[in-house]
Motif scaffolding. Structure first.
Motif, PDB file in Angstrom:
ATOM      1  N   VAL A  46       0.831  -1.207   0.000  1.00 19.18           N
ATOM      2  CA  VAL A  46       0.000   0.000   0.000  1.00 19.18           C
ATOM      3  C   VAL A  46       0.864   1.253   0.000  1.00 19.18           C
ATOM      4  O   VAL A  46       0.571   2.231  -0.691  1.00 19.18           O
ATOM      5  CB  VAL A  46      -0.956   0.004   1.216  1.00 19.18           C
ATOM      6  N   LYS A  47       1.959   1.238   0.773  1.00 18.98           N
ATOM      7  CA  LYS A  47       2.864   2.391   0.799  1.00 18.98           C
ATOM      8  C   LYS A  47       3.438   2.661  -0.587  1.00 18.98           C
ATOM      9  O   LYS A  47       3.532   3.814  -1.023  1.00 18.98           O
ATOM     10  CB  LYS A  47       3.997   2.152   1.801  1.00 18.98           C
ATOM     11  N   LYS A  48       3.823   1.595  -1.292  1.00 17.83           N
ATOM     12  CA  LYS A  48       4.374   1.757  -2.634  1.00 17.83           C
ATOM     13  C   LYS A  48       3.312   2.302  -3.595  1.00 17.83           C
ATOM     14  O   LYS A  48       3.614   3.140  -4.446  1.00 17.83           O
ATOM     15  CB  LYS A  48       4.915   0.421  -3.147  1.00 17.83           C
ATOM     16  N   ILE A  49       2.075   1.820  -3.445  1.00 17.22           N
ATOM     17  CA  ILE A  49       0.984   2.306  -4.291  1.00 17.22           C
ATOM     18  C   ILE A  49       0.750   3.795  -4.057  1.00 17.22           C
ATOM     19  O   ILE A  49       0.612   4.579  -5.005  1.00 17.22           O
ATOM     20  CB  ILE A  49      -0.310   1.507  -4.023  1.00 17.22           C
ATOM     21  N   PHE A 167      -2.922  15.088  -1.176  1.00 19.65           N
ATOM     22  CA  PHE A 167      -2.388  14.386  -0.008  1.00 19.65           C
ATOM     23  C   PHE A 167      -3.513  13.815   0.848  1.00 19.65           C
ATOM     24  O   PHE A 167      -3.450  12.657   1.286  1.00 19.65           O
ATOM     25  CB  PHE A 167      -1.530  15.335   0.832  1.00 19.65           C
ATOM     26  N   LEU A 168      -4.542  14.606   1.097  1.00 17.45           N
ATOM     27  CA  LEU A 168      -5.642  14.156   1.949  1.00 17.45           C
ATOM     28  C   LEU A 168      -6.352  12.947   1.357  1.00 17.45           C
ATOM     29  O   LEU A 168      -6.633  11.968   2.062  1.00 17.45           O
ATOM     30  CB  LEU A 168      -6.642  15.296   2.158  1.00 17.45           C
ATOM     31  N   LEU A 169      -6.632  12.970   0.065  1.00 23.18           N
ATOM     32  CA  LEU A 169      -7.318  11.858  -0.587  1.00 23.18           C
ATOM     33  C   LEU A 169      -6.471  10.587  -0.552  1.00 23.18           C
ATOM     34  O   LEU A 169      -6.996   9.484  -0.358  1.00 23.18           O
ATOM     35  CB  LEU A 169      -7.657  12.236  -2.038  1.00 23.18           C
ATOM     36  N   LEU A 170      -5.163  10.728  -0.723  1.00 27.99           N
ATOM     37  CA  LEU A 170      -4.286   9.555  -0.688  1.00 27.99           C
ATOM     38  C   LEU A 170      -4.125   9.013   0.731  1.00 27.99           C
ATOM     39  O   LEU A 170      -3.951   7.809   0.920  1.00 27.99           O
ATOM     40  CB  LEU A 170      -2.923   9.901  -1.292  1.00 27.99           C
ATOM     41  N   VAL A 171      -4.191   9.885   1.724  1.00 22.45           N
ATOM     42  CA  VAL A 171      -4.175   9.426   3.112  1.00 22.45           C
ATOM     43  C   VAL A 171      -5.422   8.602   3.411  1.00 22.45           C
ATOM     44  O   VAL A 171      -5.353   7.539   4.051  1.00 22.45           O
ATOM     45  CB  VAL A 171      -4.070  10.631   4.084  1.00 22.45           C
ATOM     46  N   ILE A 175      -5.509   4.544   4.468  1.00 22.32           N
ATOM     47  CA  ILE A 175      -6.196   4.002   5.643  1.00 22.32           C
ATOM     48  C   ILE A 175      -7.164   2.894   5.244  1.00 22.32           C
ATOM     49  O   ILE A 175      -7.211   1.823   5.866  1.00 22.32           O
ATOM     50  CB  ILE A 175      -6.932   5.122   6.399  1.00 22.32           C
ATOM     51  N   LEU A 176      -7.924   3.129   4.191  1.00 21.79           N
ATOM     52  CA  LEU A 176      -8.928   2.150   3.762  1.00 21.79           C
ATOM     53  C   LEU A 176      -8.293   0.858   3.261  1.00 21.79           C
ATOM     54  O   LEU A 176      -8.750  -0.235   3.597  1.00 21.79           O
ATOM     55  CB  LEU A 176      -9.811   2.759   2.663  1.00 21.79           C
ATOM     56  N   VAL A 177      -7.215   0.991   2.472  1.00 23.12           N
ATOM     57  CA  VAL A 177      -6.607  -0.207   1.890  1.00 23.12           C
ATOM     58  C   VAL A 177      -5.772  -0.963   2.919  1.00 23.12           C
ATOM     59  O   VAL A 177      -5.769  -2.195   2.938  1.00 23.12           O
ATOM     60  CB  VAL A 177      -5.745   0.172   0.669  1.00 23.12           C
ATOM     61  N   SER A 178      -5.064  -0.245   3.781  1.00 26.02           N
ATOM     62  CA  SER A 178      -4.231  -0.925   4.775  1.00 26.02           C
ATOM     63  C   SER A 178      -5.072  -1.724   5.767  1.00 26.02           C
ATOM     64  O   SER A 178      -4.602  -2.702   6.345  1.00 26.02           O
ATOM     65  CB  SER A 178      -3.369   0.094   5.531  1.00 26.02           C
ATOM     66  N   GLN A 179      -6.330  -1.320   5.949  1.00 28.71           N
ATOM     67  CA  GLN A 179      -7.241  -2.037   6.833  1.00 28.71           C
ATOM     68  C   GLN A 179      -8.159  -2.983   6.061  1.00 28.71           C
ATOM     69  O   GLN A 179      -9.084  -3.561   6.638  1.00 28.71           O
ATOM     70  CB  GLN A 179      -8.101  -1.051   7.634  1.00 28.71           C
ATOM     71  N   GLY A 180      -7.903  -3.138   4.777  1.00 29.49           N
ATOM     72  CA  GLY A 180      -8.777  -3.954   3.939  1.00 29.49           C
ATOM     73  C   GLY A 180      -8.815  -5.414   4.318  1.00 29.49           C
ATOM     74  O   GLY A 180      -9.824  -6.093   4.099  1.00 29.49           O
TER      75      GLY A 180
END
Length: 220
Positions: A46-49, A167-171, A175-180
């Motif tokens: 997710v960080k790389k994405i 930045f806000l949208l990517l944050v 959050i959504l993907v890392s908790q997916g």
């Protein structure tokens, strides 16, 4: 005055970029690619994405016009190409009949799938699924109104507002993907299959919409 302009620029960019980046929808799509990863691998992916998406967005903001001028490519052609790629990606997801609960799958096969995902983090996950032709065209539109002739300070505030919105949208997406993975476990195998196919179909429709918009803008 400057602070008000910064807030106005941020809200304008946020409203314009939210539907095209669509962190909620993109998060569901990305989750279907990362479903075989464990929590640590998922966060790394997710960080790389997110970094890839940030590079594409800020790169477009910085040198997008120059690239288009050099190659002579119009935004409408980018929409056509991006629409085709999104449709192909969505079709692959729709056609994937592999069971998500294949308990007979070996550890070797799982490692291969993890290795293969590395090559998909930029294309097609970051581009064009997350930051695609629609996002690029919106950024170009925002740039056209952000540059104020003979007022460098106002232009800086306008561009800063756009950057903060990105930045806000990517944050939110992070959050959504890392908790997916937690959401995946709660939904279960059947629930994940239904959501993945539904999101793939919606993505296919989005690709067609971008493609049709590009064609209509080019030929009509």
């Amino acid at each position: 005055m400057s602070v008000n302009q910064l807030i106005l620029s941020f809200l304008t960019a946020l409203a314009a970029l939210f539907p095209v980046i669509n962190p909620i929808g993109s998060g569901l799509i990305i989750n279907s690619f990362l479903k075989d990863l464990n929590a640590i691998e998922r966060k790394l992916a997710v960080k790389k994405i997110i970094i890839n998406c940030l590079m594409i967005s800020l790169g477009t903001l910085a040198v997008g016009h120059f690239i288009i001028l050099i190659f002579g490519i119009s935004v409408h052609i980018i929409q056509i190409g991006g629409g085709i790629v999104i449709c192909k990606t969505a079709w692959d997801l729709l056609s994937d009949s592999k069971s998500t609960d294949d308990s007979g799958e070996s550890n070797k096969n799982i490692k291969v799938s993890i290795k293969n995902i590395e090559g998909k983090l930029f294309y097609p996950i970051a581009f064009p699924i997350t930051v695609g032709a629609g996002t690029i065209s919106v950024i170009f539109t925002l740039m056209a109104t952000a540059s104020v002739k003979d007022n460098l300070l106002l232009s800086v505030f306008n561009y800063t507002g756009i950057i903060v919105a990105i930045f806000l949208l990517l944050v939110i997406l992070y959050i959504l993907v890392s908790q997916g993975d937690k959401l995946t476990k709660r939904l279960g195998v059947s629930g994940n299959m239904v959501i993945n196919k539904l999101v793939a179909f919606i993505t296919f429709c989005v690709g067609i919409q971008i493609l049709v918009k590009g064609i209509s803008s080019t030929f009509i």
